[in-house]
Structure formats: C-alpha cells, structure tokens
Design an enzyme around this catalytic site. Structure first.
Site, short mmCIF file in Angstrom:
data_model
loop_
_atom_site.label_atom_id
_atom_site.label_comp_id
_atom_site.label_asym_id
_atom_site.label_seq_id
_atom_site.Cartn_x
_atom_site.Cartn_y
_atom_site.Cartn_z
N CYS A 86 -1.30 6.01 9.65
CA CYS A 86 -0.10 5.34 10.15
C CYS A 86 -0.44 4.04 10.84
O CYS A 86 -1.33 4.00 11.69
CB CYS A 86 0.60 6.21 11.18
N CYS A 130 6.21 -4.32 16.00
CA CYS A 130 5.75 -3.35 17.00
C CYS A 130 4.30 -3.67 17.39
O CYS A 130 3.47 -3.95 16.52
CB CYS A 130 5.85 -1.93 16.46
N GLU A 160 0.84 -1.19 0.00
CA GLU A 160 0.00 0.00 0.00
C GLU A 160 0.87 1.24 0.00
O GLU A 160 1.93 1.28 0.64
CB GLU A 160 -0.92 -0.01 1.22
N LEU A 182 10.41 6.53 18.41
CA LEU A 182 10.88 6.27 19.78
C LEU A 182 9.82 5.54 20.61
O LEU A 182 10.05 4.46 21.10
CB LEU A 182 11.28 7.60 20.42
N CYS A 233 3.48 8.60 0.78
CA CYS A 233 3.96 7.72 1.85
C CYS A 233 4.18 6.35 1.22
O CYS A 233 3.25 5.72 0.72
CB CYS A 233 2.91 7.67 2.96
N CYS A 250 1.10 -1.89 15.66
CA CYS A 250 1.14 -1.64 14.22
C CYS A 250 0.61 -2.84 13.44
O CYS A 250 1.10 -3.97 13.62
CB CYS A 250 2.58 -1.34 13.80
N CYS A 307 6.48 -6.42 7.63
CA CYS A 307 7.60 -5.89 8.42
C CYS A 307 7.98 -6.90 9.49
O CYS A 307 7.10 -7.54 10.08
CB CYS A 307 7.21 -4.57 9.07
N1 SAH Z 1 9.01 1.12 10.10
C1 SAH Z 1 9.24 2.51 10.16
C2 SAH Z 1 8.43 3.30 9.16
C3 SAH Z 1 7.01 2.87 8.94
S1 SAH Z 1 5.91 3.10 10.29
C4 SAH Z 1 8.99 3.04 11.56
O1 SAH Z 1 8.40 2.34 12.36
O2 SAH Z 1 9.42 4.14 11.82
C5 SAH Z 1 5.64 4.85 10.27
C6 SAH Z 1 5.14 5.44 11.59
O3 SAH Z 1 3.81 5.00 11.87
C7 SAH Z 1 5.99 5.02 12.77
O4 SAH Z 1 6.36 6.10 13.57
C8 SAH Z 1 5.07 4.09 13.48
O5 SAH Z 1 5.39 3.98 14.80
C9 SAH Z 1 3.72 4.71 13.25
N2 SAH Z 1 2.62 3.79 13.57
C10 SAH Z 1 2.60 2.45 13.47
N3 SAH Z 1 1.41 1.94 13.90
C11 SAH Z 1 0.67 2.99 14.27
C12 SAH Z 1 -0.67 3.13 14.78
N4 SAH Z 1 -1.46 2.06 14.97
N5 SAH Z 1 -1.12 4.37 15.06
C13 SAH Z 1 -0.33 5.45 14.84
N6 SAH Z 1 0.91 5.39 14.35
C14 SAH Z 1 1.42 4.17 14.07
FE1 SF4 Z 2 7.47 -2.19 11.23
FE2 SF4 Z 2 5.16 -1.10 11.96
FE3 SF4 Z 2 7.18 -1.21 13.68
FE4 SF4 Z 2 7.34 0.46 11.58
S1 SF4 Z 2 5.87 0.56 13.28
S2 SF4 Z 2 8.93 -0.94 12.34
S3 SF4 Z 2 6.23 -0.75 10.04
S4 SF4 Z 2 6.11 -2.98 12.82
#
Ligand code: SAH
Ligand code: SF4
Length: 359
Positions: A337, A118, A94, A219, A107, A121, A114
């Site tokens: 995000c 996290c 996407e 962070l 974006c 996410c 991934c």
């Molecule tokens: N993997 C990289 C870039 C993609 S994620 C990273 O994690 O930085 C891009 C941003 O979306 C990150 O800051 C991530 O923490 C945020 N993100 C992921 N899941 C989210 C959610 N459910 N709500 C809001 N932001 C989220």
């Molecule tokens: Fe991967 Fe989602 Fe964590 Fe970014 S926020 S590193 S996309 S698992």
C-alpha cells in the site's frame, strides 16, 4: 494503430448493443463480441471464431480492442505479484495480485498518479497525470486474470492501487458495470471494495448506485487539524461530513464499512488517538483496518513498533470495535500500500526522483 478507429473495449454492453444496432447488425453479435473481449480477454478480431470471416475483417478495419500491456512483472517472496502495465499513450500504472488472503485479490488503479496528496503515500507524490478510462480499469482486471490463470475463476477486486476512485467516479463505475456483466467476467459487487479518502459528493452518489461495491474509507486521523495535514482533501470534506455520509450509507445487514487507518509512529498512534477513533465510529457499522506505514524514501514518517500497533488495536478491541491489522505484502518489490509509483514514466516530480535515487 489508427487514431480514428474506435476502441471497442471502452463500450459497456448497452453501448455496444446501441452501436451495433446503428450499424444494422443483430444485437446478439454485440454480446458475442463483448464476451470475446471481456470474458476471453481477446485483443484481436481474428480469434472471434463464431463470427464470419468477412465480419471479422470488417470489424478490424473499423475498430481496435485496447488493452494494457505488461511491461514489468515482479513476484515478491510472499507470492504477491506486481505488474507494471503500459497504456495506449505510454502512461504506466501498477496493479497487484495478492494470492490467498484467503481469496485471490487484484489491487487495481483508477488513475495515473493521484491528486489528493496524502503525506505518507508515494502515489500522492506523483500528482495526478490523468484519469484512467473505464476500458483501462476493466482491462487491468482482464490482464491480471489472464496473467494469473484466473479468467473464469472467482477473485476479489480492491480499488486500492494508484488513484482516488471517487475522483474518477464515472469511469470507475462504468468499469464495475463492465466487469459485472454476465457476458463478461460476472464479478459480483460483493467481491469489489472501493477505497476512498472520503469525497463526500462521491459517497452520496455511490449510496444511490444499483451496483454497490463494499466501501472502505481512509480515515488516518481523529481530529480535523491532523487529518488535514495528512489527507489534504479533509479541508474540504472534514471528518464530521464524511462520517455523516457513512452513517447514511446503505450497508446491508451483514456487512460493514471498513475504516483504514495508516499508523504513523508518534503521530497518530497514541492511546488518545485510539480512544477518539472509537468515539468517532459510534453508531456506524464499522470495522477498522490498521495499516502500519510502509515507509519509503521521501516519506517523512516512520512505521510504529509492533508493540504500539498492538496497543492501538487492543484499545479498539476492548471497546468492541472490530479491528484487524493489515499484513503488508510485497514490500520487497514495492507493491505494498502506498508504494505504487511508476518508474521511468514521464514527468517525475522532484520528490519522486529523490525517492528513486535513494531506493
Ligand atoms: N486513494 C484511495 C485508494 C488507494 S490508496 C485511498 O486513499 O483510500 C489505498 C490505501 O493505501 C489507503 O488506505 C492508503 O491510505 C494506504 N496507503 C497509502 N500510502 C501508504 C503507506 N505508505 N503505507 C501504508 N498504507 C498506505
Ligand atoms: Fe491518493 Fe495515495 Fe491519498 Fe489514496 S492514499 S488518496 S492514492 S494520495
């Protein structure tokens, strides 16, 4: 499509010139073809009108020009547009177009899924299916630019779609070089932001790059214990190591490193968290981007109230930390995000299936 034909969209300009040199064709022809592929988003040799018909025919018999194809296109009430793109092997990713923020922003994904896992996410729940190639990453930008009428216009790129860019380092950087090339879209690295969970060796390599994008570090927590729960790679690359790499990171005089911080209700959004965050960022040219969680089925966290978001932001601002709150766009079409997850693709995890069922 014959598997034996090489994909010219995977070559950066020096590689394309070397390939044509080997074939005994003049280097300007490599530049012409690079321009057709990358600046004009052509996927067919027939349209390369400044090449002789016989040359086009010859190229067609030997090569292909790969490009993601649009298989889904949704527009949010706020104008955000989410494209589902299918790749040559039928994997889906996407990519999101966010207009007027104030710039036009794409974006872009760097991986299918991934590996970082996290806890908040949806992409993380998919696991890593595979890396995107450089041609696929650059191809997304071309497809987005063509679909939005922005080929040849200025736009920003944020590597904040699916995937962890520093976990696919070489392909990501090669894609940025292709996008930067004058014969291509000429995207300035100042218009590109790379977002990472902080893979320290990747940060160290990035610090040496000639083509340096802006840096955003995810962070999300202020103690190692909590961060390891939310962002598992923290076990290997803890806060001190990431922040140390950030302190050494070359930021030019007028720019700063962005620190992204997803706010989870009652988990990492307390005044103590805010004060610890200020302490951690001491000595770093930082700005903080607070992202109130975009909740989703299967994600075991809640979005905090606006009052708690404000309370957190105010503690930072009072201590002279530049802070902004990300307005999440495209939530109604799950383009915000952390909401990027491909439906209908192969190999869904149990969590993903549940997320889809409940949605
Ligand atoms: N993997 C990289 C870039 C993609 S994620 C990273 O994690 O930085 C891009 C941003 O979306 C990150 O800051 C991530 O923490 C945020 N993100 C992921 N899941 C989210 C959610 N459910 N709500 C809001 N932001 C989220
Ligand atoms: Fe991967 Fe989602 Fe964590 Fe970014 S926020 S590193 S996309 S698992």
């Amino acid at each position: 499509m014959s598997a034996s034909r090489q994909d010219l969209a995977e070559f950066d300009l020096p590689e394309l010139e070397a390939l044509f040199h080997e074939r005994g064709t003049p280097p300007y022809q490599a530049r012409q073809i690079f321009r057709w592929i990358h600046r004009h988003a052509l996927t067919d040799f027939q349209g390369m009108t400044n090449l002789a018909g016989a040359v086009r025919e010859q190229l067609r018999s030997e090569f292909v020009i790969g490009s993601p194809t649009i298989v889904g296109d949704e527009v949010s009430v706020d104008g955000t547009r989410k494209l589902v793109l299918e790749l040559a092997d039928t994997s889906r990713i996407e990519s999101v177009f966010i207009p007027d923020t104030p710039a036009m922003t794409f974006c872009v994904s760097t991986q299918v899924g991934c590996a970082m896992g996290c806890g908040f996410c949806l992409t993380g729940k998919m696991g890593l299916l595979r890396n995107l190639s450089a041609g696929e990453i650059a191809g997304q930008v071309r497809v987005l630019a063509a679909a939005t009428g922005l080929l040849g216009q200025p736009f920003n790129i944020v590597l904040m779609g699916m995937g962890e860019p520093l976990h696919n380092y070489d392909n990501t950087m090669k894609a940025l070089r292709m996008l930067h090339a004058e014969e291509g879209l000429g995207v300035s690295p100042r218009r590109v932001t790379l977002s990472t969970v902080g893979i320290v060796p990747g940060l160290e390599r990035l610090a040496q790059e000639a083509l340096m994008p802006n840096l955003a570090v995810s962070l999300h927590a202020t103690t190692d214990a909590q961060r390891t729960t939310l962002v598992p790679p923290n076990a290997k690359y803890p806060l001190a190591a990431i922040l140390d790499a950030c302190r050494r990171f070359p930021v030019n005089r007028r720019s700063r490193i962005t620190f992204e911080y997803v706010l989870l209700d009652g988990v990492n959004d307390t005044p103590d968290d805010a004060r610890r965050l200020v302490g951690l960022l001491a000595g770093i040219k930082a700005k903080v981007n607070l992202i109130p969680l975009n909740p989703a089925p299967g994600i075991p966290y809640r979005r905090p109230s606006d009052a708690h978001v404000d309370r957190f932001a105010r503690i930072l601002a009072e201590r002279r930390v530049t802070v902004s709150v990300r307005k999440s766009r495209g939530r109604d079409i799950r383009a915000a995000c952390g909401q990027l997850i491909v439906e209908g693709g192969p190999r869904k995890t149990a969590a993903q299936q549940m997320a889809l069922l409940l949605h």
